[in-house]
Write a protein that holds these residues in place. Sequence first.
Motif, PDB file in Angstrom:
ATOM      1  N   HIS A 231      -0.805   1.247 -10.918  1.00 52.59           N
ATOM      2  CA  HIS A 231      -0.859   0.998 -10.081  1.00 52.59           C
ATOM      3  C   HIS A 231       0.250  -0.117  -9.195  1.00 52.59           C
ATOM      4  N   THR A 232       1.305   0.431  -9.860  1.00 51.47           N
ATOM      5  CA  THR A 232       2.234   0.281  -8.641  1.00 51.47           C
ATOM      6  C   THR A 232       2.629   0.803  -7.730  1.00 51.47           C
ATOM      7  N   LYS A 233       3.293  -0.353  -6.635  1.00 50.13           N
ATOM      8  CA  LYS A 233       3.436   0.473  -5.630  1.00 50.13           C
ATOM      9  C   LYS A 233       4.523   0.216  -5.528  1.00 50.13           C
ATOM     10  N   HIS A 234       5.569   0.795  -4.123  1.00 51.28           N
ATOM     11  CA  HIS A 234       6.399   1.341  -3.491  1.00 51.28           C
ATOM     12  C   HIS A 234       6.854   0.722  -2.743  1.00 51.28           C
ATOM     13  N   ILE A 235       7.989  -0.050  -2.065  1.00 49.09           N
ATOM     14  CA  ILE A 235       8.139  -0.237  -0.365  1.00 49.09           C
ATOM     15  C   ILE A 235       9.176   0.813   0.167  1.00 49.09           C
ATOM     16  N   SER A 236       8.133   1.071   1.626  1.00 47.48           N
ATOM     17  CA  SER A 236       8.845   2.196   2.411  1.00 47.48           C
ATOM     18  C   SER A 236      10.081   1.544   2.666  1.00 47.48           C
ATOM     19  N   SER A 237      10.695   2.652   2.928  1.00 42.64           N
ATOM     20  CA  SER A 237      12.647   2.284   3.407  1.00 42.64           C
ATOM     21  C   SER A 237      12.603   2.926   4.732  1.00 42.64           C
ATOM     22  N   HIS A 238      11.535   3.160   5.495  1.00 43.75           N
ATOM     23  CA  HIS A 238      12.076   3.625   7.130  1.00 43.75           C
ATOM     24  C   HIS A 238      11.137   2.500   7.835  1.00 43.75           C
ATOM     25  N   ALA A 239      12.411   2.270   9.113  1.00 41.73           N
ATOM     26  CA  ALA A 239      12.757   1.021   9.976  1.00 41.73           C
ATOM     27  C   ALA A 239      10.966   1.118  10.091  1.00 41.73           C
ATOM     28  N   GLU A 240       9.903   2.031  10.697  1.00 48.51           N
ATOM     29  CA  GLU A 240       9.495   2.185  10.967  1.00 48.51           C
ATOM     30  C   GLU A 240       8.300   1.640  10.917  1.00 48.51           C
ATOM     31  N   LEU A 241       8.174   0.730   9.401  1.00 46.71           N
ATOM     32  CA  LEU A 241       7.085   1.178   8.291  1.00 46.71           C
ATOM     33  C   LEU A 241       7.163  -0.790   8.379  1.00 46.71           C
ATOM     34  N   LEU A 242       6.922  -1.032   9.424  1.00 52.12           N
ATOM     35  CA  LEU A 242       7.330  -2.726   8.527  1.00 52.12           C
ATOM     36  C   LEU A 242       5.763  -3.140   9.494  1.00 52.12           C
ATOM     37  N   ALA A 266      10.149   8.344  -5.209  1.00 54.69           N
ATOM     38  CA  ALA A 266       8.606   8.343  -4.302  1.00 54.69           C
ATOM     39  C   ALA A 266       9.567   8.795  -2.982  1.00 54.69           C
ATOM     40  N   LEU A 267       8.946   9.194  -1.706  1.00 53.87           N
ATOM     41  CA  LEU A 267       9.322   9.107  -0.584  1.00 53.87           C
ATOM     42  C   LEU A 267       8.010   8.925   0.350  1.00 53.87           C
ATOM     43  N   ASP A 268       8.915   7.966   1.087  1.00 50.34           N
ATOM     44  CA  ASP A 268       7.780   6.923   2.341  1.00 50.34           C
ATOM     45  C   ASP A 268       6.969   7.824   3.762  1.00 50.34           C
ATOM     46  N   PRO A 275      12.677   3.980  -3.440  1.00 45.64           N
ATOM     47  CA  PRO A 275      12.998   3.915  -4.763  1.00 45.64           C
ATOM     48  C   PRO A 275      12.219   2.208  -5.832  1.00 45.64           C
ATOM     49  N   ASP A 276      12.625   1.122  -4.428  1.00 47.16           N
ATOM     50  CA  ASP A 276      12.013  -0.460  -5.020  1.00 47.16           C
ATOM     51  C   ASP A 276      10.728  -0.482  -5.175  1.00 47.16           C
ATOM     52  N   THR A 277       9.636  -0.924  -6.549  1.00 53.07           N
ATOM     53  CA  THR A 277       8.543  -0.588  -6.350  1.00 53.07           C
ATOM     54  C   THR A 277       8.130  -2.348  -6.374  1.00 53.07           C
ATOM     55  N   CYS A 279       4.385  -5.348  -7.149  1.00 54.06           N
ATOM     56  CA  CYS A 279       3.239  -5.738  -7.379  1.00 54.06           C
ATOM     57  C   CYS A 279       2.305  -5.591  -6.883  1.00 54.06           C
ATOM     58  N   PRO A 280       1.459  -4.933  -7.189  1.00 50.91           N
ATOM     59  CA  PRO A 280       0.086  -4.144  -6.841  1.00 50.91           C
ATOM     60  C   PRO A 280      -0.727  -5.577  -6.250  1.00 50.91           C
ATOM     61  N   HIS A 281      -1.019  -7.148  -6.750  1.00 51.11           N
ATOM     62  CA  HIS A 281      -1.741  -8.024  -6.424  1.00 51.11           C
ATOM     63  C   HIS A 281      -0.843  -9.007  -5.863  1.00 51.11           C
ATOM     64  N   CYS A 282       0.554  -9.750  -5.749  1.00 50.92           N
ATOM     65  CA  CYS A 282       1.479 -10.473  -4.406  1.00 50.92           C
ATOM     66  C   CYS A 282       2.582  -9.228  -3.852  1.00 50.92           C
ATOM     67  N   HIS A 283       2.079  -8.127  -4.087  1.00 55.18           N
ATOM     68  CA  HIS A 283       3.417  -7.564  -3.117  1.00 55.18           C
ATOM     69  C   HIS A 283       4.766  -7.492  -3.685  1.00 55.18           C
ATOM     70  N   GLU A 284       4.937  -8.467  -4.241  1.00 59.55           N
ATOM     71  CA  GLU A 284       6.699  -8.599  -4.304  1.00 59.55           C
ATOM     72  C   GLU A 284       6.963  -8.159  -5.153  1.00 59.55           C
ATOM     73  N   ARG A 285       8.772  -7.872  -4.821  1.00 64.59           N
ATOM     74  CA  ARG A 285       9.605  -6.758  -5.522  1.00 64.59           C
ATOM     75  C   ARG A 285       9.820  -7.043  -6.186  1.00 64.59           C
ATOM     76  N   LEU A 286       9.383  -6.201  -7.337  1.00 61.10           N
ATOM     77  CA  LEU A 286       9.701  -6.245  -9.113  1.00 61.10           C
ATOM     78  C   LEU A 286      10.993  -6.376  -9.289  1.00 61.10           C
ATOM     79  N   PRO A 287      11.596  -6.831  -9.921  1.00 57.92           N
ATOM     80  CA  PRO A 287      13.608  -6.465 -10.198  1.00 57.92           C
ATOM     81  C   PRO A 287      13.677  -4.799 -11.392  1.00 57.92           C
TER      82      PRO A 287
END
Length: 618
Positions: A231-242, A266-268, A275-277, A279-287
């Motif tokens: 369930h771990t989510k990734h954080i998109s990198s592209h500037a258009e994916l805000l 992972a690719l957005d 590469p940044d992951t 939390c699937p609950h709070c969506h905060e970046r994991l260390p």
Amino acid sequence: MNLIGKPKLIILDLLSGDARVADKVPFIIGGSTGADWKITASANGTAVNEVHFSSTGSSSGYQLTPHYQCEKPILMDGALIEVPTPLPPGRGAMLKLHGHLFGLCSTKDPQQFLNQVNLGQWSVFDGSTNENLGSVGFSDITAIISSSGALFENCAISLPSLGAPGAWLKDLPEIIPPPATTFETQTESIPEPQPITQSDPIPEIPKAEEIPSNEGEFQCPICWLHFDGKHTKHISSHAELLGDSVLGKAEHRRFIPTKWDSSGNALDDFGLSAPDTACPHCHERLPAGFGEFQQHIFSIVGAPTSGKSYYLAILLKSLKRHLFHKFEVSFMDQDPEYNIELNDIINKLFTARSAPEGRIQKTQMKGINYKQVTRGGQDVDLPKPYMFSISRTNVENTDSCIVFYDNAGEHFLPNHSRAEDFHILHVAKASVLFFLYDPLVNIDVRHALVNVESDQLELETVPDMQATILSQMNVKISRALGKPTAQKLDAPLAVVVGKCDIWHSLVPDWKKIVDPTGKDNVLNHRAIDSNSAIIRGFLNEYSPEIVATVERMSRTVRYFPVSAFGHKPKEHVFKDSEGREVKDVAPEAGKIKPFLIEIPTEWAISQTIPDLLPEVGR
């Protein structure tokens, strides 16, 4: 093949197979007389929305701009578009416009794109179970859903050969109507579907299942909810994916990846490495390094005046040096971004040119030590985690993670108790508890020290609520764990008795206190136990209620004498956050020489990470 020059825009009708290359831009799909690809609405008399394609400086070279003439939503890759949106580079995209589904692609070889798209193989998913129901032709989608027993509104489709995210069937009523059996009991006509709003979550294929928050192999260090690795989510990198469904428009979108590069990153949606992951609950970046090794929570609790902030700052600076010099153990920031505020405090304290310049303000119930987090659908202020990795130097596979939390002491007072004490949940999850006891608040100790000169003893006294805080902590932990308050904790409890540079004269056997790491560079548990017995006797004389409470709380308790400053700090006049003058003490940077400050934490490490430190006397 045209493999040089600007990519071409190719548009493919995914239902009829008709395809066109946009030889010029702007290129318009719509119902106006100037449309290059004319379409009609699914309902007579309904105005037709349009999409205008134009050149742009984005990676794909094209963007599409929606022009709304009615409330029917325009979707690309399952997401509502309301503003000019770049076409994703390097893959196809799916556009839903009224009763039409189009495949879009910016490519230098349109024919190759057409050859690879297989319109006869649509994947159907049941989002409630995360199950792939099968691959079928478009006309068989409704039948495979009916035969599987899945609910139509829980299902989604994608065209794998297109390379685009899919769409929920509930968003395609004009294209794939719900089965008639779904509405057998209704006598009224089917209402027009409501337009999608920006608050709707961006769909992912397959749809994320309901994620349990009280079980799973991982625990988020921000919100303390559990989840499994899948369930771990990734954080998109592209500037258009805000724009994230939980964190808002200013944050990059969180997503479950479906594509990876050759290195496994992972690719957005724009094909950038993500590469940044999160939390699937709070969506905060994991260390960084999250999940690679075991995580241990060290929770520090104490009264509002006990000096937790100074203790933690000086401890962490000293611990890095002490662990390496004594045991050749590396202790370092696991993710420096997580520890920014703490490192700023440490640098301020140790580089100050004067005591007032280096003064640390007490931990507030809200402030830089806290972060507002979305938890269970509500915004709550939670203490920030300070993340450290620890391992034997040059010995592989000995890494562990230690997470420190520092709560404002007021959170453990009865008048701040609530049924939902999210901000202190880390205490219930802790591997080890630290209670920082301040003897100078105890009235009997102050009377016994009447002949001792110290500016700390001249400060205005505050009520001694430390036994109450301990009892309240036990209540809160029991409530969070669902255990009887009389049942002892398995987590070890270190009672850290601070400011010993002032009160040590009250301990008859003080000369018997020794450094448990000594000259042999091992952690001597016999010395720890001997020191603990001496300090327990001191507390039993002046604060028997503390001894009784902690030994009722935990099965394993040790008492430690500590001085964070190593000298008696002087009183100074400071200005508080509102500009008012207040009197307080602060150490001088050049005189800070902590006494045994590392020992409680090193004992805690020995209790939670066996064999990491060399030990004797267990």
